[in-house]
Each structure stands twice: as structure tokens, then as C-alpha cells.
Design a protein around this motif. Structure first.
Motif, PDB file in Angstrom:
ATOM      1  N   GLU A  10       0.836  -1.208   0.000  1.00 11.79           N
ATOM      2  CA  GLU A  10       0.000   0.000   0.000  1.00 11.79           C
ATOM      3  C   GLU A  10       0.868   1.255   0.000  1.00 11.79           C
ATOM      4  OE1 GLU A  10      -3.559   1.794  -0.377  1.00 11.79           O
ATOM      5  OE2 GLU A  10      -3.354  -0.362  -0.125  1.00 11.79           O
ATOM      6  N   ARG A  11       1.965   1.194   0.726  1.00 12.18           N
ATOM      7  CA  ARG A  11       2.888   2.330   0.791  1.00 12.18           C
ATOM      8  C   ARG A  11       3.500   2.628  -0.583  1.00 12.18           C
ATOM      9  NH1 ARG A  11       8.365   1.582   3.833  1.00 12.18           N
ATOM     10  NH2 ARG A  11       9.515   3.186   2.765  1.00 12.18           N
ATOM     11  N   GLU A  12       3.895   1.578  -1.291  1.00 13.62           N
ATOM     12  CA  GLU A  12       4.463   1.768  -2.630  1.00 13.62           C
ATOM     13  C   GLU A  12       3.426   2.316  -3.599  1.00 13.62           C
ATOM     14  OE1 GLU A  12       7.774  -1.806  -2.303  1.00 13.62           O
ATOM     15  OE2 GLU A  12       5.791  -2.223  -3.116  1.00 13.62           O
ATOM     16  N   LEU A  13       2.191   1.838  -3.507  1.00 18.42           N
ATOM     17  CA  LEU A  13       1.123   2.356  -4.365  1.00 18.42           C
ATOM     18  C   LEU A  13       0.839   3.825  -4.067  1.00 18.42           C
ATOM     19  CD1 LEU A  13      -1.321  -0.674  -4.312  1.00 18.42           C
ATOM     20  CD2 LEU A  13       0.086   0.092  -6.228  1.00 18.42           C
ATOM     21  N   ASN A  14       0.885   4.195  -2.792  1.00 21.74           N
ATOM     22  CA  ASN A  14       0.688   5.595  -2.408  1.00 21.74           C
ATOM     23  C   ASN A  14       1.809   6.453  -2.985  1.00 21.74           C
ATOM     24  OD1 ASN A  14      -0.455   7.824  -1.114  1.00 21.74           O
ATOM     25  ND2 ASN A  14       0.862   7.524   0.668  1.00 21.74           N
ATOM     26  N   ARG A  15       3.043   5.966  -2.936  1.00 22.17           N
ATOM     27  CA  ARG A  15       4.168   6.707  -3.496  1.00 22.17           C
ATOM     28  C   ARG A  15       3.994   6.924  -4.998  1.00 22.17           C
ATOM     29  NH1 ARG A  15       9.913   4.888  -0.779  1.00 22.17           N
ATOM     30  NH2 ARG A  15       9.448   5.740   1.261  1.00 22.17           N
ATOM     31  N   ILE A  16       3.529   5.887  -5.694  1.00 21.16           N
ATOM     32  CA  ILE A  16       3.323   6.002  -7.135  1.00 21.16           C
ATOM     33  C   ILE A  16       2.270   7.055  -7.440  1.00 21.16           C
ATOM     34  CG2 ILE A  16       2.422   4.784  -9.153  1.00 21.16           C
ATOM     35  CD1 ILE A  16       3.856   2.292  -8.067  1.00 21.16           C
ATOM     36  N   GLU A  17       1.195   7.061  -6.678  1.00 25.64           N
ATOM     37  CA  GLU A  17       0.129   8.043  -6.889  1.00 25.64           C
ATOM     38  C   GLU A  17       0.641   9.466  -6.679  1.00 25.64           C
ATOM     39  OE1 GLU A  17      -3.224   9.898  -7.826  1.00 25.64           O
ATOM     40  OE2 GLU A  17      -2.863   7.767  -8.101  1.00 25.64           O
ATOM     41  N   VAL A  18       1.385   9.687  -5.605  1.00 25.24           N
ATOM     42  CA  VAL A  18       1.901  11.019  -5.306  1.00 25.24           C
ATOM     43  C   VAL A  18       2.929  11.440  -6.358  1.00 25.24           C
ATOM     44  CG1 VAL A  18       3.250  12.357  -3.632  1.00 25.24           C
ATOM     45  CG2 VAL A  18       1.414  10.866  -2.845  1.00 25.24           C
ATOM     46  N   LEU A  19       3.813  10.528  -6.752  1.00 23.09           N
ATOM     47  CA  LEU A  19       4.826  10.862  -7.747  1.00 23.09           C
ATOM     48  C   LEU A  19       4.200  11.156  -9.113  1.00 23.09           C
ATOM     49  CD1 LEU A  19       7.640   8.328  -6.809  1.00 23.09           C
ATOM     50  CD2 LEU A  19       7.614  10.790  -6.412  1.00 23.09           C
ATOM     51  N   THR A  23       4.602  14.515 -11.315  1.00 24.22           N
ATOM     52  CA  THR A  23       4.963  14.477 -12.728  1.00 24.22           C
ATOM     53  C   THR A  23       3.963  15.274 -13.571  1.00 24.22           C
ATOM     54  OG1 THR A  23       5.953  12.294 -12.427  1.00 24.22           O
ATOM     55  CG2 THR A  23       5.450  12.942 -14.667  1.00 24.22           C
ATOM     56  N   ARG A  24       2.682  15.170 -13.251  1.00 23.95           N
ATOM     57  CA  ARG A  24       1.642  15.895 -13.990  1.00 23.95           C
ATOM     58  C   ARG A  24       1.616  17.385 -13.647  1.00 23.95           C
ATOM     59  NH1 ARG A  24      -1.985  11.623 -12.191  1.00 23.95           N
ATOM     60  NH2 ARG A  24      -2.892  13.250 -10.887  1.00 23.95           N
ATOM     61  N   GLY A  25       2.293  17.788 -12.573  1.00 24.72           N
ATOM     62  CA  GLY A  25       2.319  19.188 -12.177  1.00 24.72           C
ATOM     63  C   GLY A  25       1.202  19.566 -11.231  1.00 24.72           C
ATOM     64  N   VAL A  26       0.463  18.599 -10.751  1.00 26.99           N
ATOM     65  CA  VAL A  26      -0.640  18.856  -9.817  1.00 26.99           C
ATOM     66  C   VAL A  26      -0.100  19.151  -8.424  1.00 26.99           C
ATOM     67  CG1 VAL A  26      -2.688  17.824  -8.755  1.00 26.99           C
ATOM     68  CG2 VAL A  26      -2.153  17.361 -11.150  1.00 26.99           C
ATOM     69  N   MET A  27       1.044  18.571  -8.082  1.00 26.44           N
ATOM     70  CA  MET A  27       1.612  18.695  -6.740  1.00 26.44           C
ATOM     71  C   MET A  27       3.091  19.060  -6.870  1.00 26.44           C
ATOM     72  SD  MET A  27       1.727  15.700  -3.802  1.00 26.44           S
ATOM     73  CE  MET A  27      -0.028  15.487  -3.736  1.00 26.44           C
ATOM     74  N   THR A  28       3.605  19.810  -5.924  1.00 29.31           N
ATOM     75  CA  THR A  28       5.030  20.147  -5.929  1.00 29.31           C
ATOM     76  C   THR A  28       5.817  19.074  -5.180  1.00 29.31           C
ATOM     77  OG1 THR A  28       4.944  21.395  -3.864  1.00 29.31           O
ATOM     78  CG2 THR A  28       4.485  22.607  -5.913  1.00 29.31           C
ATOM     79  N   ALA A  29       7.128  19.077  -5.381  1.00 26.83           N
ATOM     80  CA  ALA A  29       7.980  18.102  -4.698  1.00 26.83           C
ATOM     81  C   ALA A  29       7.980  18.324  -3.193  1.00 26.83           C
ATOM     82  CB  ALA A  29       9.400  18.173  -5.245  1.00 26.83           C
ATOM     83  N   VAL A  30       7.883  19.576  -2.769  1.00 28.97           N
ATOM     84  CA  VAL A  30       7.862  19.882  -1.331  1.00 28.97           C
ATOM     85  C   VAL A  30       6.583  19.338  -0.697  1.00 28.97           C
ATOM     86  CG1 VAL A  30       7.847  21.745   0.367  1.00 28.97           C
ATOM     87  CG2 VAL A  30       9.316  21.901  -1.637  1.00 28.97           C
ATOM     88  N   ALA A  33       6.829  15.632  -0.484  1.00 25.72           N
ATOM     89  CA  ALA A  33       7.704  15.238   0.626  1.00 25.72           C
ATOM     90  C   ALA A  33       6.932  15.246   1.936  1.00 25.72           C
ATOM     91  CB  ALA A  33       8.900  16.183   0.701  1.00 25.72           C
ATOM     92  N   ASN A  34       6.086  16.241   2.130  1.00 25.23           N
ATOM     93  CA  ASN A  34       5.271  16.300   3.348  1.00 25.23           C
ATOM     94  C   ASN A  34       4.251  15.172   3.394  1.00 25.23           C
ATOM     95  OD1 ASN A  34       6.571  18.570   4.350  1.00 25.23           O
ATOM     96  ND2 ASN A  34       5.187  19.968   3.296  1.00 25.23           N
ATOM     97  N   VAL A  35       3.628  14.872   2.264  1.00 23.72           N
ATOM     98  CA  VAL A  35       2.618  13.814   2.218  1.00 23.72           C
ATOM     99  C   VAL A  35       3.246  12.451   2.484  1.00 23.72           C
ATOM    100  CG1 VAL A  35       1.052  12.585   0.672  1.00 23.72           C
ATOM    101  CG2 VAL A  35       1.057  15.070   0.697  1.00 23.72           C
ATOM    102  N   LEU A  36       4.416  12.216   1.888  1.00 19.96           N
ATOM    103  CA  LEU A  36       5.061  10.907   2.022  1.00 19.96           C
ATOM    104  C   LEU A  36       5.912  10.783   3.284  1.00 19.96           C
ATOM    105  CD1 LEU A  36       6.192  10.368  -1.677  1.00 19.96           C
ATOM    106  CD2 LEU A  36       4.247   9.333  -0.507  1.00 19.96           C
ATOM    107  N   GLY A  37       6.165  11.893   3.952  1.00 15.90           N
ATOM    108  CA  GLY A  37       7.007  11.842   5.144  1.00 15.90           C
ATOM    109  C   GLY A  37       8.467  11.660   4.807  1.00 15.90           C
ATOM    110  N   LEU A  38       8.891  12.213   3.662  1.00 16.21           N
ATOM    111  CA  LEU A  38      10.278  12.113   3.208  1.00 16.21           C
ATOM    112  C   LEU A  38      10.855  13.507   3.056  1.00 16.21           C
ATOM    113  CD1 LEU A  38       9.740   9.518   0.326  1.00 16.21           C
ATOM    114  CD2 LEU A  38      10.673   9.043   2.581  1.00 16.21           C
ATOM    115  N   SER A  39      12.159  13.571   2.805  1.00 15.25           N
ATOM    116  CA  SER A  39      12.768  14.855   2.504  1.00 15.25           C
ATOM    117  C   SER A  39      12.550  15.179   1.021  1.00 15.25           C
ATOM    118  CB  SER A  39      14.270  14.820   2.809  1.00 15.25           C
ATOM    119  OG  SER A  39      14.929  13.968   1.895  1.00 15.25           O
TER     120      SER A  39
END
Length: 89
Positions: A10-19, A23-30, A33-39
Motif C-alpha cells: 500500500e505504501r508503494e502504491l501511495n508513493r506512485i500516486e503522489v509521484l 509528474t503531472r504538475g498537480v503537486m510540488t515536490a515539497v 515530501a510532506n505527504v510521504l514523510g520524506l525529505s
């Protein structure tokens, strides 16, 4: 081209959705990072892998491999036998 079934957590699928949103420009990398709990740096690393290798690149690389801490069943049984001989309880 052969299409295969890929098992993901489920975690990997969530990462794919966010990434894919990044890629589509809907969300920024920052924000990603907050959504995924990563830097932000980790998100950029994942994004690069995602863009070059597709969704399969996000899968954990050690999936299906034997653990580094794996103990041979024969060795485990020998150890249990020694403990049972030495300690009665």
C-alpha cells in the motif's frame, strides 16, 4: 511486450500516486515530501527513478530475496536441541 503482474504494498502504491501527481504538475515536490514523510531530496530521487523506470522502479529492491539474518533450519534445530539438553525448563 509481455505484461506481468507486480505485487506492491500500500505504501508503494501511495508513493506512485503522489509521484504521478508531481509528474503531472498537480503537486510540488515539497508537498509530496510532506505527504510521504520524506525529505525533498528523497522525493527527487524517487521521482527520477519513477520517470526512468516506471512504477516498477518504486518497488522495494529486496522483495523476494532471502533475509540477511536468515538461519538455516538445520542450524536452528541443532541450537534448539542443545538448549533443551542443557536446560530442562
Amino acid at each position: 511486450m509481455a505484461v506481468g503482474l507486480m505485487i506492491m504494498s500500500e505504501r508503494e502504491l501511495n508513493r506512485i500516486e503522489v509521484l504521478s501527481q508531481v509528474t503531472r504538475g498537480v503537486m510540488t515536490a515539497v508537498t509530496a515530501a510532506n505527504v510521504l514523510g520524506l525529505s525533498r531530496r528523497q522525493v527527487h530521487r524517487l521521482l527520477k527513478d519513477f520517470q526512468t523506470g516506471g512504477p516498477g522502479a518504486i518497488r522495494h529492491k529486496a522483495r523476494g530475496r532471502q533475509s540477511n539474518n536468515w538461519i538455516d533450519p538445520a542450524v536452528r534445530e541443532f541450537a534448539v536441541t542443545l538448549v533443551r539438553e542443557k536446560y530442562s525448563d
